[in-house]
Structure formats: structure tokens, C-alpha cells
Design a protein around this motif. Structure first.
Motif, short mmCIF file in Angstrom:
data_model
loop_
_atom_site.label_atom_id
_atom_site.label_comp_id
_atom_site.label_asym_id
_atom_site.label_seq_id
_atom_site.Cartn_x
_atom_site.Cartn_y
_atom_site.Cartn_z
N GLY A 160 0.82 -1.20 0.00
CA GLY A 160 0.00 0.00 0.00
C GLY A 160 0.85 1.25 0.00
O GLY A 160 2.07 1.20 -0.22
N LYS A 161 0.22 2.37 0.26
CA LYS A 161 0.90 3.66 0.26
C LYS A 161 2.00 3.72 1.31
O LYS A 161 3.00 4.40 1.13
CB LYS A 161 -0.10 4.79 0.50
N LYS A 162 1.79 3.01 2.42
CA LYS A 162 2.76 3.04 3.52
C LYS A 162 3.75 1.89 3.43
O LYS A 162 4.38 1.54 4.41
CB LYS A 162 2.01 2.99 4.85
N GLY A 163 3.87 1.29 2.27
CA GLY A 163 4.80 0.18 2.10
C GLY A 163 4.09 -1.15 2.19
O GLY A 163 2.89 -1.25 1.97
N LYS A 164 4.84 -2.18 2.56
CA LYS A 164 4.23 -3.51 2.62
C LYS A 164 3.89 -3.87 4.06
O LYS A 164 4.54 -3.45 5.01
CB LYS A 164 5.11 -4.56 1.97
#
Length: 142
Positions: free
Chosen positions: A76-80
Motif C-alpha cells: 500500500g501507500k505506507k509500504g508492505k
């Protein structure tokens, strides 16, 4: 959930809604929940998933169903983020027609989409998922 700003008998409201819906789709029941104090939340969703000729490995399904914890990585936007898909899946079966029935639990915390669950369990590549058709057939509120 629909909120009305005017009073109307439930049968009339149901008839007006059904008149506006496309052929083949209809409202089966309506319940007045204005007297209910607690907030109604979505508990589970039921899906019928058409594989359209895609062959999946039943051993992968058995591994998933026999596990208590099954990590699927979500990007997602915040990484995995690692999500326990086993907590999210109440039931999963391959039918005799070659489709999949999935009962998905809605719980607090990180979630996954049905396609992400299928990709994780059956180890599918993104290009393999293009032929999969997902139909939500039921929602359970509580």
C-alpha cells in the motif's frame, strides 16, 4: 443502510426502490432499524468467484484451510504489510463447477481484498487474475 428524512410506509418504500432498480435486481426485505441503539456493522461478505478456466492448486487451499496463521503481504501507500488472511476467511471452497465460494469476515485491523486473498493462497501472478470474476452475493450485518 439508507436514512430517510421523511416518513413512508415500508411496503411503499420497497416498491419505489424496486421500480428504480435494473431488471433482475430487487429488494427482498426492508427493516426499520431506527429504534436500534447500537451501530450496525458489516460482519461478513459472501462471494462467488468465477475462475473462467484458470486452474488452481487444491493443495494450496488445503494448506491454507489447515493453518491457524497464513501471512499475505499487502502493498500500500505506507509500504508492505503482513496480514493474517486466515483470520479474514470464514469459509473457502472450490465448487464442482470450478468456481470458488468465499465467506469473508470483516474484522478490525488490516484487511485484504478477495483478489489479494486468492493471489496469496493460490500463488497467482497479477496477469493470471485478469480472467477471474468476483461477485458479492450476500452481506451479513450485525
Amino acid at each position: 443502510e439508507i436514512e430517510l428524512y421523511d416518513t413512508m410506509p415500508i411496503p411503499s418504500f420497497k416498491d419505489k426502490l424496486n421500480y428504480q432498480l435494473p431488471s433482475g435486481i430487487s429488494i427482498v426485505s426492508i427493516e426499520d432499524v431506527s429504534h436500534v441503539k447500537k451501530k450496525i456493522i458489516l460482519k461478513e461478505s459472501h462471494y462467488k468467484i468465477g475462475l473462467n478456466g484458470l486452474i488452481v492448486n487444491r493443495d494450496f487451499l488445503n494448506d491454507f484451510l489447515n493453518s491457524d496463521y497464513y501471512a499475505i503481504t499487502k502493498y500500500g501507500k505506507k509500504g508492505k504489510k503482513e496480514v493474517n488472511a486466515r483470520d479474514l476467511v470464514k469459509a473457502l471452497e472450490i465448487t464442482s463447477e470450478g468456481s470458488i465460494n468465499l465467506v469473508f469476515r470483516h474484522i478490525q485491523g488490516p484487511s485484504l481484498k478477495p483478489i489479494e486473498i486468492l493471489k496469496g493462497i493460490f500463488k497467482l501472478k497479477t496477469e493470471q487474475t485478469g480472467q477471474i470474476k468476483i461477485l458479492k452475493t450476500e452481506q451479513v450485518m450485525g
